[in-house]
Design an enzyme around this catalytic site. Structure first.
Site, PDB file in Angstrom:
ATOM      1  CD  GLU A 244      -2.764   1.286   2.457  1.00 20.79           C
ATOM      2  OE1 GLU A 244      -3.004   0.219   3.051  1.00 20.79           O
ATOM      3  OE2 GLU A 244      -3.354   2.352   2.708  1.00 20.79           O
ATOM      4  CG  LEU A 339       7.840  28.293 -10.545  1.00 21.32           C
ATOM      5  CD1 LEU A 339       8.494  26.951 -10.855  1.00 21.32           C
ATOM      6  CD2 LEU A 339       8.667  29.432 -11.152  1.00 21.32           C
ATOM      7  CG  HIS A 340       1.155  27.441 -12.730  1.00 17.50           C
ATOM      8  ND1 HIS A 340       2.060  26.446 -12.442  1.00 17.50           N
ATOM      9  CD2 HIS A 340       0.559  27.058 -13.895  1.00 17.50           C
ATOM     10  CE1 HIS A 340       2.013  25.513 -13.377  1.00 17.50           C
ATOM     11  NE2 HIS A 340       1.121  25.862 -14.275  1.00 17.50           N
TER      12      HIS A 340
END
Ligand SMILES: Cc1cc2nc3c(=O)[nH]c(=O)nc-3n(C[C@H](O)[C@H](O)[C@H](O)COP(=O)(O)OP(=O)(O)OC[C@H]3O[C@@H](n4cnc5c(N)ncnc54)[C@H](O)[C@@H]3O)c2cc1C
Length: 381
Positions: A244, A339-340
């Site tokens: 998992e 950064l956007h």
């Protein structure tokens, strides 16, 4: 560096997964996010494409290949398109091992064909309102009464909780036993009287993933639905948790890679002060650091998968992989959003969704703190 993990069979499987996701999932995902769950139909469509139960023996309708790389390919492709609502990873990577390794022939015949066709959607219910990290605090009980167990208690945060037809419930079967002893895995099936689903929980991300509360009120479960050995549930869980956690680590690296690649393109296209934003020295360094971390993570995770395939992957190995890769993903996603600029905060941009979709990875499957506890203990401190 060149990736050497996958061969042409894995790439052929990737191509099937990619085509399936592009056709059956991506066009509908926004709608499912508004509805809080995916359309159940995609499960049988995925089953028909051979995407479910690749490691389930062929006689039960599975792929018959025990090779975690197939699980990883499906996970990578799903993450690359931001399909965070699709619960195949939980089904394939987390519940499958219990149903393959710990079930009787009769149980295999009953459940595995439906598991592989997508008609039986699975979930695993460990967490309770009062017990998450500390599984030894589980209070759901399964009392033996004649040929049945009588189940009482509740679970929360259960992935696939609304859609699930078969839930592996961790319950206390010996109330006298101390700590880890006295827990068992009981398979509860859709429609059993007294088994109710609560809310489909309102999460900050993974909006199309059904994560639910489950309630058990005097549910009579036939003793033939005991999975594995009585009172050995905790040890069964410990033996399967490495897979998992490896699964979460694989997804974290793939998720960070997808976000980074998109951000790199954005940083080249978006201009400020007459230059691409990625070309400012600070941002170039940020991008360089992330590219380096990803390269290391990808190399490490390839080795981890091979070790797992070889049966050598330990609880400590998985704990290391889980905490480090998910914390790396959190760092990468946060820096990529920065950064956007303002666009990064808009849900129409994939980076905004990735930010909320992936915040959970350092928490579920065992928190970073618990993973460090495991690693620390292995060092004898
Ligand atoms: C979207 C989602 C899906 C999930 N899916 C499933 C599922 O399918 N099945 C399932 O059973 N569960 C599932 N979970 C539950 C998840 O595994 C738990 O939330 C997680 O294990 C943490 O438990 P908790 O929430 O009770 O936090 P707690 O255990 O209450 O922890 C709270 C904080 O205390 C810290 N802490 C606890 N103990 C220690 C310690 N010893 N040392 C240091 N710090 C500590 C934790 O790290 C955490 O930061 C899911 C959760 C979410 C949100």
């Amino acid at each position: 560096m060149r990736r050497t993990l996958y061969d042409e069979d894995h790439e052929a499987f990737r191509s099937i997964a990619r085509t399936f996701l592009a056709k059956e999932v991506v066009p509908f995902h926004d709608e499912w996010e508004s509805e809080g769950q995916v359309d159940r139909r995609i499960w049988t469509l995925a089953g028909a494409q051979g995407l479910l139960g690749t490691d389930v023996p062929e006689q039960y309708g599975g792929g018959g290949i025990k090779d975690f790389r197939y699980n990883a390919v499906l996970s990578e492709e799903t993450i690359a398109v931001g399909a965070s609502g699709v619960g195949f990873t939980l089904h394939n990577d987390v519940t499958a091992p219990y149903l393959v390794e710990f079930t009787t022939d009769e149980q295999k015949q009953r459940w595995l064909p439906g598991f592989c066709s997508g008609e039986i959607i699975t979930a695993i219910a460990m967490t309770e309102p009062g017990a998450g990290s500390d599984l030894q605090g589980i209070t759901t009980t399964a009392r033996r009464d004649g040929d049945d167990f009588v189940l009482n208690g509740s679970k929360t945060f259960i992935t696939n909780g609304i859609h699930a037809d078969l839930v592996l419930v961790v319950a206390r079967t010996d109330p006298e036993a101390k700590a880890a002893h006295g827990l068992s895995l009981i398979a509860v099936e859709r429609g059993m009287p007294g088994f109710e689903r609560g809310r489909n929980l309102d999460k900050i991300g993974m909006k199309a993933q059904d994560t639910a509360e489950l309630f058990f009120d005097d549910v009579r479960v036939p003793a033939s639905n005991l999975v594995g050995e009585l009172n050995q549930g905790f040890f069964h869980l410990m033996s399967m948790l490495p897979q998992e956690r490896l699964s979460i680590a694989v997804a974290a690296v793939a998720g960070a890679r997808a976000v980074f690649d998109r951000t790199l393109s954005y940083a080249k296209e978006r201009h400020a002060f007459g230059r691409p934003v990625g070309s400012f020295q600070h941002n170039r360094f940020v991008l360089a650091e992330m590219a380096t971390e990803l390269e290391f993570a990808e190399t490490y995770i390839e080795k981890a998968m091979l070790e797992h395939n070889a049966g050598r992957y330990t609880v400590t190995d998985a704990a290391m992989a889980k905490w480090w890769t998910t914390e790396m993903q959190k760092r990468v996603v946060d820096r990529c959003l920065q950064l956007h600029g303002g666009y990064g905060y808009m849900r129409e941009y994939p980076i905004a969704r990735a930010y909320t979709d992936t915040r959970i990875t350092t928490i579920y499957g065992g928190t970073t703190e618990i993973m460090k506890e495991i690693v620390g203990r292995s060092l004898g401190v």
